[in-house]
Design a protein around this motif. Sequence first.
Motif, PDB file in Angstrom:
ATOM      1  N   THR A  81       0.838  -1.207   0.000  1.00  0.00           N
ATOM      2  CA  THR A  81       0.000   0.000   0.000  1.00  0.00           C
ATOM      3  C   THR A  81       0.866   1.248   0.000  1.00  0.00           C
ATOM      4  O   THR A  81       0.564   2.222  -0.668  1.00  0.00           O
ATOM      5  CB  THR A  81      -0.874   0.037   1.271  1.00  0.00           C
ATOM      6  OG1 THR A  81      -1.332  -1.260   1.514  1.00  0.00           O
ATOM      7  CG2 THR A  81      -2.024   0.979   1.100  1.00  0.00           C
ATOM      8  N   GLY A 114       1.136   5.753  -1.052  1.00  0.00           N
ATOM      9  CA  GLY A 114       1.786   6.716  -0.176  1.00  0.00           C
ATOM     10  C   GLY A 114       1.136   6.736   1.191  1.00  0.00           C
ATOM     11  O   GLY A 114       0.238   5.941   1.471  1.00  0.00           O
ATOM     12  N   GLY A 115       1.595   7.607   2.044  1.00  0.00           N
ATOM     13  CA  GLY A 115       1.018   7.716   3.386  1.00  0.00           C
ATOM     14  C   GLY A 115       1.973   7.166   4.432  1.00  0.00           C
ATOM     15  O   GLY A 115       2.954   6.509   4.122  1.00  0.00           O
ATOM     16  N   GLY A 121       0.632   5.850   7.574  1.00  0.00           N
ATOM     17  CA  GLY A 121      -0.019   4.963   8.531  1.00  0.00           C
ATOM     18  C   GLY A 121      -0.284   5.654   9.861  1.00  0.00           C
ATOM     19  O   GLY A 121      -0.511   5.001  10.868  1.00  0.00           O
ATOM     20  N   GLY A 151      -2.538   8.467  10.121  1.00  0.00           N
ATOM     21  CA  GLY A 151      -3.842   9.132  10.109  1.00  0.00           C
ATOM     22  C   GLY A 151      -4.862   8.456  10.994  1.00  0.00           C
ATOM     23  O   GLY A 151      -5.513   9.101  11.826  1.00  0.00           O
TER      24      GLY A 151
HETATM   25  P1  ADP Z   1      -2.029   6.242   5.604  1.00  0.00           P
HETATM   26  O1  ADP Z   1      -3.243   6.364   4.802  1.00  0.00           O
HETATM   27  O2  ADP Z   1      -1.251   7.523   5.742  1.00  0.00           O
HETATM   28  O3  ADP Z   1      -1.158   5.091   5.243  1.00  0.00           O
HETATM   29  P2  ADP Z   1      -3.852   5.698   7.773  1.00  0.00           P
HETATM   30  O4  ADP Z   1      -3.587   5.471   9.226  1.00  0.00           O
HETATM   31  O5  ADP Z   1      -4.795   6.755   7.431  1.00  0.00           O
HETATM   32  O6  ADP Z   1      -2.443   5.957   7.113  1.00  0.00           O
HETATM   33  O7  ADP Z   1      -4.317   4.333   7.155  1.00  0.00           O
HETATM   34  C1  ADP Z   1      -3.610   3.159   7.447  1.00  0.00           C
HETATM   35  C2  ADP Z   1      -3.875   2.103   6.430  1.00  0.00           C
HETATM   36  O8  ADP Z   1      -5.226   1.647   6.520  1.00  0.00           O
HETATM   37  C3  ADP Z   1      -3.739   2.542   4.986  1.00  0.00           C
HETATM   38  O9  ADP Z   1      -2.399   2.544   4.563  1.00  0.00           O
HETATM   39  C4  ADP Z   1      -4.565   1.500   4.265  1.00  0.00           C
HETATM   40  O10 ADP Z   1      -3.828   0.295   4.130  1.00  0.00           O
HETATM   41  C5  ADP Z   1      -5.688   1.238   5.255  1.00  0.00           C
HETATM   42  N1  ADP Z   1      -6.900   2.018   4.940  1.00  0.00           N
HETATM   43  C6  ADP Z   1      -7.359   3.104   5.599  1.00  0.00           C
HETATM   44  N2  ADP Z   1      -8.513   3.555   5.074  1.00  0.00           N
HETATM   45  C7  ADP Z   1      -8.803   2.746   4.046  1.00  0.00           C
HETATM   46  C8  ADP Z   1      -9.886   2.678   3.087  1.00  0.00           C
HETATM   47  N3  ADP Z   1     -10.887   3.560   3.124  1.00  0.00           N
HETATM   48  N4  ADP Z   1      -9.845   1.690   2.181  1.00  0.00           N
HETATM   49  C9  ADP Z   1      -8.829   0.813   2.159  1.00  0.00           C
HETATM   50  N5  ADP Z   1      -7.798   0.810   3.010  1.00  0.00           N
HETATM   51  C10 ADP Z   1      -7.772   1.763   3.959  1.00  0.00           C
END
Ligand code: ADP
Length: 931
Positions: free
Chosen positions: A444, A449-450, A452, A454
Amino acid sequence: MSWDPATLDRVMCDQSSEMLLVVDPKSLQIIAANRQAEVTLGYEATPLVGRAITEVESSLADIFYWEDVRVGGGSDIDNAESMYICGDGVALPVIKSIRRLRGDVEDVLVLRVRDGASLKRGEAQLAALSGQLQATLESIWEGVLVLDSAGHIVNMNRRFSAMWEIPEAVLLQDSEAIIAFLMEQLSTPWQLQDDFTAFSQQVGLDSQAGCEITKLKNGRLFERRVRPQMDRGEVIGLVYSFHDISDFVHARQEAEEASRSKSRFLANMSHEIRTPMNAILGLLKLLQRTELSTRQRDYASKTEGAARSLLGLLNDILDFSKVEAGKLTLDPQPHALTQIFRDLSVILAANVGAKPVDLLFDLDPQLPPLLHVDGLRLLQVLINLAGNALKFTSSGEVVVGVQLMQRLEDAVRLEFTVTDTGIGIAPEHHAKIFSGFSQAEASTTRKFGGTGLGLAISLRLLELMGGQITLESALGQGSRFSFQLDLPVVQGEADGAQAPAPASQGLVLLIDDNARARELLSRMLMAEGWQVVATASVAEAQAWMAAAPDGLALNLVLADAQLQGEDVWACLAQLRARPGWAELPLVMSGTPLQLEALTPAEQALLKAFLVKPLMAVALREALCPATAPPSDGQHDGEGATANAGAAPLAGIRLLVVEDNLNNQQVARELLEDAGASVRLASNGQEAVDIMRADAGAVDLLLMDVQMPVMDGYTATRILREELGLRLPIVAMTANAMASDREECLAAGMDEHVGKPFDLDRLVRLIQKLGRPTGRSSDGSIESATEGVAETAKFAFPTLLVPGPLLEQALADGIEIQLAMDRFMGKLPRYQKSVASFSRSAAELPAQIEAALQARDWPAAQLQVHASKGMAAILGAERLAQMLAEGEARLEQGEAPDTTWLAALPAQLQGTVAALTALADALKAVASGGEK
Ligand code: ADP
């Protein structure tokens, strides 16, 4: 049978566990023997009585003794070992005592004899028991010391002597010597006698003195506990146990220090990274204003996007570490949910891009207009969830909804949901993704990107608000995140934009190919008082029109801009050709990109173009502009736009407390230009005097922290505690560390801004704090987030610094564009400030030297601090950085190092020369431009 005394005597003799024998001293004959003697010695068949005692006691020593007796001698014997010959000839070891009883006529000898073997067994048992006890004592992990009631050592285990490092030689000495040794080792006093007194006063209670800490001179730390040894209500001794906690305390101190330096590091790094980040963003903005080819423009805008997301990431890491450290607190204020959703829509609209994803809001029409909530943090959570939903969805829709679940007393229970039709999350990853720095799959990260972070931040923010996130999702099935919050309802006026919907609006023809969108929009329109005809395509709309009876009133067409390849325009022409429908308004909704794709001719056909997600309030405003607030960027596709307002601080009265005259001047002029009326105070004492005289004359205080006479902390405490004033106080300091901010808040200040201040942010902050209800001048509720603040900037004037000058300034360590922004492009003022700085800079080295010679560190620090602030305001970052290093040393009570002192004059001169040259060059540019 009756018991006569003689019989009773006999019974008693027979019941004794000792063997009793009576011997006539003359004949040496046994004249009486009890039953125990007969049984133990085996003379039941052939009685003992009548035998010579020397038959039974036959060792040489015994025979000599009895010979003595027979001739009138033989003294009494106590517990002597002997050997008795039993009836069967076997020898039995015994312990005997002999007493001569004097009679009137004749004496007798009474022998009390015990079985030596069983006695030996008893002794051995006793020895084993005591060995066992000592072994138990030795196996205890703690050091144990036992004292008797006189304070003498009765026992101790080896652990104790090892913990106290008692030398062998001392251990061999008596109790007093050992105790003297123990007392000699102490670095904190321990009065043994006090323990005895304490216990003898609370005898009977099952007393235990609390846990005390014993500190030794060698640095070891022991936890000391003591319990009394009681016997029949008396204290007969004390039992101490010592637990060595030195390593634990040490480890804890190290961990605390590590955590402190982590926070320091984070705060420092964020500061360090933010400064150049701001420069990068500023320069990119400037770059975009120059003439660029399409490709260059594309690169520049992508670079800006990347820089912004880097800044966002930085803020995330800071947030996360703050939440982890329990430092994040909520700030609930009255907020209109519609406003929060408007902000959300502006931010999300920018994220949709060109993907065929419909972004929809599903807002319960029953929602109360105003709620008490930390709007900024709620927005942050929604941005996170909906941002993720958009990120992980390539087609379909993302729906953000709020439903009223329950009305509580003075509050409502709301359910927020974010649903998407994206890639979904496998159940085994559900727990993991909330834990911080983790993502559903390693891949992912690369694809989307991201960090983890949020969700981890959202989860914790919601916990603070009293909510819990629930996730329903499976791979390939989309995701649904939801949480419920109980939010207090604020009684009062609704959001200005929320005029009550008229009972009946007429008939609307809805054309939208997305079924979910049709459903949600129909529901929203009906709640607004519309009758809805929902169609899934232009063809369907045309079919409906063909079947519509003549004379039917149609009042609005609402079409999705995404109806690809279908001729909405032809359909509109057909509709308007029908009798009575010539003026039929068409409202289109879509993404900013779709708006840009419309030709001017097409745009002219529209009543309005609404950026998705569509909100009832936006539709209402579009149809009836009179209800719209004065300035709202909903419809222009650019998000909430500038509300420049010539004087955003009009009507706000400020007291600027600042000791440095240059800083005073800059702050005064800039803030006055922004419309505020500004009063000055040169130190905390003056500020207190002014406020004491007339507290009502000021709406907000801007307070420097380090000042002579009285510093900002003290002044704030006096204003809060003595004068009881509640007006907002904003600290202005050059120290941007989190701990500095906390110190300011702890002193009673409301906010903290770093110097040199960013005028735009300062103005927003003053607006937020300085107006009684937190309303900004445009009537909307201000949510001063960094993110929102970025999208809604005040357009202050500035002077654009040409590229070559910018580069030259940067080479000299000067952020000239930031300085120009700060001075709102007012060059004469900048020149004046440079000139006055050049005067004070010339004196600085001598001033520092004089203060150092007098060993007056605070005076030196004050000088350096003031120059640092001024240098930063003028954009001289490199010099400001150098001064900050010197200041840090002085703050620790150390003189700056000699290389620093030696380099300072040249750095000052060089910077002043560069600043002066820059100001002159800029003047030439500005006057050239005027011609
Ligand atoms: P980031 O998005 O910055 O990686 P988050 O903590 O927001 O960090 O999300 C962690 C992980 O959760 C994401 O990398 C993804 O794998 C999963 N995730 C979050 N929201 C969704 C969504 N709506 N659909 C699919 N996967 C999600």
